[in-house]
Design a protein around this motif. Structure first.
Motif, PDB file in Angstrom:
ATOM      1  N   GLU A   1       0.833  -1.220   0.000  1.00 30.70           N
ATOM      2  CA  GLU A   1       0.000   0.000   0.000  1.00 30.70           C
ATOM      3  C   GLU A   1       0.857   1.256   0.000  1.00 30.70           C
ATOM      4  OE1 GLU A   1      -3.897  -1.829   2.387  1.00 30.70           O
ATOM      5  OE2 GLU A   1      -2.522  -0.449   3.415  1.00 30.70           O
ATOM      6  N   GLU A   2       1.913   1.254   0.838  1.00 25.11           N
ATOM      7  CA  GLU A   2       2.797   2.428   0.913  1.00 25.11           C
ATOM      8  C   GLU A   2       3.553   2.628  -0.405  1.00 25.11           C
ATOM      9  OE1 GLU A   2       2.827   4.708   3.364  1.00 25.11           O
ATOM     10  OE2 GLU A   2       1.210   3.472   4.171  1.00 25.11           O
ATOM     11  N   ALA A   3       3.987   1.511  -1.022  1.00 31.01           N
ATOM     12  CA  ALA A   3       4.695   1.598  -2.309  1.00 31.01           C
ATOM     13  C   ALA A   3       3.777   2.173  -3.379  1.00 31.01           C
ATOM     14  CB  ALA A   3       5.203   0.219  -2.720  1.00 31.01           C
ATOM     15  N   GLU A   4       2.512   1.746  -3.348  1.00 36.46           N
ATOM     16  CA  GLU A   4       1.529   2.243  -4.325  1.00 36.46           C
ATOM     17  C   GLU A   4       1.288   3.740  -4.128  1.00 36.46           C
ATOM     18  OE1 GLU A   4      -0.665   2.525  -7.469  1.00 36.46           O
ATOM     19  OE2 GLU A   4       0.348   0.654  -6.961  1.00 36.46           O
ATOM     20  N   LYS A   5       1.215   4.162  -2.860  1.00 33.26           N
ATOM     21  CA  LYS A   5       1.042   5.601  -2.557  1.00 33.26           C
ATOM     22  C   LYS A   5       2.201   6.408  -3.109  1.00 33.26           C
ATOM     23  CE  LYS A   5      -1.445   5.574   1.803  1.00 33.26           C
ATOM     24  NZ  LYS A   5      -1.286   5.741   3.236  1.00 33.26           N
ATOM     25  N   GLU A   6       3.437   5.888  -2.885  1.00 32.09           N
ATOM     26  CA  GLU A   6       4.633   6.584  -3.381  1.00 32.09           C
ATOM     27  C   GLU A   6       4.608   6.672  -4.904  1.00 32.09           C
ATOM     28  OE1 GLU A   6       8.211   4.814  -1.851  1.00 32.09           O
ATOM     29  OE2 GLU A   6       7.587   5.145   0.223  1.00 32.09           O
ATOM     30  N   ASN A   7       4.200   5.585  -5.566  1.00 29.55           N
ATOM     31  CA  ASN A   7       4.113   5.586  -7.034  1.00 29.55           C
ATOM     32  C   ASN A   7       3.087   6.595  -7.526  1.00 29.55           C
ATOM     33  OD1 ASN A   7       6.039   3.611  -7.298  1.00 29.55           O
ATOM     34  ND2 ASN A   7       4.582   1.918  -7.407  1.00 29.55           N
ATOM     35  N   GLU A   8       1.957   6.656  -6.802  1.00 23.90           N
ATOM     36  CA  GLU A   8       0.884   7.593  -7.164  1.00 23.90           C
ATOM     37  C   GLU A   8       1.376   9.029  -7.021  1.00 23.90           C
ATOM     38  OE1 GLU A   8      -2.573   8.797  -8.680  1.00 23.90           O
ATOM     39  OE2 GLU A   8      -1.989   6.692  -8.507  1.00 23.90           O
ATOM     40  N   ASP A   9       2.076   9.317  -5.899  1.00 29.48           N
ATOM     41  CA  ASP A   9       2.627  10.660  -5.675  1.00 29.48           C
ATOM     42  C   ASP A   9       3.627  11.019  -6.769  1.00 29.48           C
ATOM     43  OD1 ASP A   9       1.142  10.960  -3.414  1.00 29.48           O
ATOM     44  OD2 ASP A   9       2.744  10.452  -2.007  1.00 29.48           O
ATOM     45  N   TYR A  10       4.465  10.025  -7.140  1.00 29.21           N
ATOM     46  CA  TYR A  10       5.473  10.248  -8.187  1.00 29.21           C
ATOM     47  C   TYR A  10       4.792  10.559  -9.520  1.00 29.21           C
ATOM     48  CZ  TYR A  10       9.199   9.259 -11.545  1.00 29.21           C
ATOM     49  OH  TYR A  10      10.101   9.346 -12.572  1.00 29.21           O
ATOM     50  N   ARG A  11       3.729   9.791  -9.842  1.00 28.01           N
ATOM     51  CA  ARG A  11       3.005  10.014 -11.103  1.00 28.01           C
ATOM     52  C   ARG A  11       2.375  11.402 -11.124  1.00 28.01           C
ATOM     53  NH1 ARG A  11       1.633   4.349 -10.764  1.00 28.01           N
ATOM     54  NH2 ARG A  11      -0.258   4.802  -9.597  1.00 28.01           N
ATOM     55  N   LYS A  12       1.803  11.817  -9.983  1.00 24.60           N
ATOM     56  CA  LYS A  12       1.170  13.143  -9.910  1.00 24.60           C
ATOM     57  C   LYS A  12       2.200  14.260 -10.112  1.00 24.60           C
ATOM     58  CE  LYS A  12      -2.777  12.006  -6.942  1.00 24.60           C
ATOM     59  NZ  LYS A  12      -3.271  11.981  -5.559  1.00 24.60           N
ATOM     60  N   LYS A  13       3.381  14.103  -9.465  1.00 30.30           N
ATOM     61  CA  LYS A  13       4.440  15.114  -9.603  1.00 30.30           C
ATOM     62  C   LYS A  13       4.916  15.206 -11.047  1.00 30.30           C
ATOM     63  CE  LYS A  13       6.259  14.986  -4.890  1.00 30.30           C
ATOM     64  NZ  LYS A  13       7.280  14.381  -4.018  1.00 30.30           N
ATOM     65  N   LYS A  14       5.070  14.029 -11.699  1.00 33.39           N
ATOM     66  CA  LYS A  14       5.548  13.994 -13.080  1.00 33.39           C
ATOM     67  C   LYS A  14       4.541  14.669 -14.010  1.00 33.39           C
ATOM     68  CE  LYS A  14       8.352  10.933 -15.845  1.00 33.39           C
ATOM     69  NZ  LYS A  14       8.757   9.573 -16.149  1.00 33.39           N
ATOM     70  N   LEU A  15       3.255  14.373 -13.775  1.00 33.76           N
ATOM     71  CA  LEU A  15       2.196  14.970 -14.580  1.00 33.76           C
ATOM     72  C   LEU A  15       2.176  16.483 -14.419  1.00 33.76           C
ATOM     73  CD1 LEU A  15      -0.173  14.207 -16.467  1.00 33.76           C
ATOM     74  CD2 LEU A  15      -1.629  14.070 -14.444  1.00 33.76           C
ATOM     75  N   LEU A  16       2.363  16.943 -13.175  1.00 37.48           N
ATOM     76  CA  LEU A  16       2.392  18.379 -12.888  1.00 37.48           C
ATOM     77  C   LEU A  16       3.557  19.059 -13.612  1.00 37.48           C
ATOM     78  CD1 LEU A  16       0.971  20.589 -11.146  1.00 37.48           C
ATOM     79  CD2 LEU A  16       2.638  20.110  -9.363  1.00 37.48           C
ATOM     80  N   LEU A  17       4.733  18.390 -13.601  1.00 37.03           N
ATOM     81  CA  LEU A  17       5.910  18.933 -14.295  1.00 37.03           C
ATOM     82  C   LEU A  17       5.672  19.020 -15.796  1.00 37.03           C
ATOM     83  CD1 LEU A  17       8.865  17.140 -12.470  1.00 37.03           C
ATOM     84  CD2 LEU A  17       8.537  19.603 -12.619  1.00 37.03           C
ATOM     85  N   LEU A  18       5.046  17.978 -16.351  1.00 36.00           N
ATOM     86  CA  LEU A  18       4.755  17.979 -17.790  1.00 36.00           C
ATOM     87  C   LEU A  18       3.813  19.121 -18.157  1.00 36.00           C
ATOM     88  CD1 LEU A  18       4.320  14.148 -18.452  1.00 36.00           C
ATOM     89  CD2 LEU A  18       6.006  15.625 -19.531  1.00 36.00           C
ATOM     90  N   ARG A  19       2.780  19.291 -17.324  1.00 34.55           N
ATOM     91  CA  ARG A  19       1.810  20.369 -17.577  1.00 34.55           C
ATOM     92  C   ARG A  19       2.468  21.735 -17.473  1.00 34.55           C
ATOM     93  NH1 ARG A  19      -3.191  17.825 -14.103  1.00 34.55           N
ATOM     94  NH2 ARG A  19      -4.042  16.491 -15.747  1.00 34.55           N
ATOM     95  N   THR A  20       3.330  21.893 -16.441  1.00 38.06           N
ATOM     96  CA  THR A  20       4.014  23.174 -16.220  1.00 38.06           C
ATOM     97  C   THR A  20       4.920  23.512 -17.406  1.00 38.06           C
ATOM     98  OG1 THR A  20       4.042  22.662 -13.863  1.00 38.06           O
ATOM     99  CG2 THR A  20       5.400  24.497 -14.572  1.00 38.06           C
ATOM    100  N   SER A  21       5.710  22.513 -17.867  1.00 40.08           N
ATOM    101  CA  SER A  21       6.622  22.758 -18.992  1.00 40.08           C
ATOM    102  C   SER A  21       5.834  23.003 -20.270  1.00 40.08           C
ATOM    103  CB  SER A  21       7.603  21.592 -19.172  1.00 40.08           C
ATOM    104  OG  SER A  21       6.891  20.400 -19.430  1.00 40.08           O
ATOM    105  N   GLY A  22       4.657  22.316 -20.424  1.00 45.18           N
ATOM    106  CA  GLY A  22       3.797  22.535 -21.597  1.00 45.18           C
ATOM    107  C   GLY A  22       3.251  23.950 -21.621  1.00 45.18           C
ATOM    108  N   ASP A  23       2.819  24.442 -20.440  1.00 45.10           N
ATOM    109  CA  ASP A  23       2.296  25.813 -20.331  1.00 45.10           C
ATOM    110  C   ASP A  23       3.359  26.829 -20.692  1.00 45.10           C
ATOM    111  OD1 ASP A  23      -0.111  24.790 -19.581  1.00 45.10           O
ATOM    112  OD2 ASP A  23       0.137  25.171 -17.428  1.00 45.10           O
TER     113      ASP A  23
END
Length: 373
Positions: free
Chosen positions: A345-367
């Motif tokens: 469960e903790e590993a999945e949470k960390e993966n989810e947080d990592y995916r969210k951060k990556k998505l945010l970075l992609l959106r920021t660089s796209g903007d």
């Protein structure tokens, strides 16, 4: 009454988790003034993380505890640019913090192959130095070992941690009828049917006041820092270190353990935690368990019965509470399942947080690119 405490602490000394070393970079090579030649730089001293290395093996192999890199080659007619001196590489265990003599951290080595530069070589002689070489960096460093494990077993002496480790894993820790059985941290691995492995560290039993270094408290508590989650182990019947100390119920024991962790380093309480209630084969265990579960459901209702200095600022919220008996095997398989589930469960949470951060970075660089356009 507790026996063997002194012998336990003496034997603990064979396990080393702190080592002081002298390191010195190599001296640079002489320059060649007549032809403007530069001497070679002195070699550097590196610490390199390697599996199956221990601080004790370093101490035994290098009793002088001195590591000096090679000197740079002098400039000459044949080679105006002198060769760099030979680096000195020291293999150290995983989980090492490298500290200066003043306590400032130089670096950390947590995975095999990681390197840390601890002493630079001196510059070779050149026009800037009047062709005279510089001496290498010299310093005293401390290697501070903290075990790396998925799960850390935490409990007072005689809670049955060593027996529990031997039941859930392939480890064979020393087990005896006196309180200070675990005299050095033990590592075991839980093996699952799908070949998944989870590492478990059995840490020597804490005593009240461990945060203030009573009973070598800091030596034991620091190993909790790098575990991913905690497994508190308590005796369902309560605990008494010796006839001179107070008897503590299982509920008080949990609060005291929480308090010790909190006073040593508050962040430890943010780790995911499970609770194993051990010795369910003893008489009155079921009644004691029912009483404890009532207290754990509403801890605030029972805090007024305790001394103020025993009460932690915040209580641990356990992900699972598992009654076990290392004697009969009750609850052992359930405990192994809960440990696996919690880590997944903790590993999945960390993966989810990592995916969210990556998505945010992609959106920021796209903007940003759109704004430029």
């Amino acid at each position: 009454m507790v026996r063997g405490g002194g012998a336990a602490l003496r034997k603990y000394c064979s396990f080393i988790d702190d080592l002081r070393l002298y390191v010195r970079g190599g001296t640079g090579g002489m320059g060649y003034p007549r032809l403007g030649g530069e001497g070679g730089r002195g070699g550097d001293v590196w610490f390199v993380a390697q599996e199956r290395t221990t601080l004790k093996s370093i101490k035994d192999r290098y009793p002088q505890k001195r590591f000096v890199a090679g000197a740079g080659a002098n400039s000459s007619v044949r080679a105006l640019k002198g060769e760099k001196g030979k680096d000195c590489e020291v293999h150290v265990p995983l989980g090492i913090s490298v500290l200066c003599d003043d306590g400032k951290q130089i670096g950390e080595l947590n995975t095999a192959g990681e390197r840390c530069l601890v002493a630079r070589g001196g510059l070779g002689g050149s026009l800037a130095t009047n062709f005279l070489p510089c001496k290498g960096q010299r310093r005293i460093v401390h290697l501070d070992l903290k075990l790396i494990a998925d799960v850390g077993l935490v409990g007072f002496p005689n809670a049955g941690k060593s027996s529990l480790l031997s039941k859930v894993s392939h480890a064979k820790p020393e087990i005896a009828d006196y309180a200070f059985t675990t005299i050095k941290p033990e590592l075991g691995k839980i093996m699952y049917a799908d070949y998944k492995q989870i590492s478990v560290a059995d840490l020597p039993g804490l005593i009240e006041g461990a945060h203030a270094n009573k009973g070598m408290g800091h030596k034991f508590l620091k190993h909790v820092e790098r575990t991913k989650q905690l497994l508190l182990v308590v005796d369902v019947s309560g605990f008494q270190l010796s006839f001179k100390t107070r008897f503590r119920t299982a509920f008080e024991t949990i609060l005291l353990l929480t308090k010790e962790l909190e006073l040593y380093k508050e962040e430890l309480l943010t780790k995911p935690a499970l609770l194993a209630i051990n010795k369910m084969d003893l008489p009155n265990a079921k009644d004691n368990l029912n009483e404890l579960m009532k207290q754990l459901q509403n801890p605030q209702d029972f805090l007024h019965l305790l001394q103020e200095d025993v009460i932690p600022e915040s209580t641990i919220k356990f992900k699972d509470i598992i009654p076990v008996s290392t004697c009969t095997g009750e609850g052992i398989e359930e405990l192994k399942t809960c440990i696996r589930k919690s880590l997944d469960e903790e590993a999945e949470k960390e993966n989810e947080d990592y995916r969210k951060k990556k998505l945010l970075l992609l959106r920021t660089s796209g903007d940003k690119q759109m704004n430029r356009g």
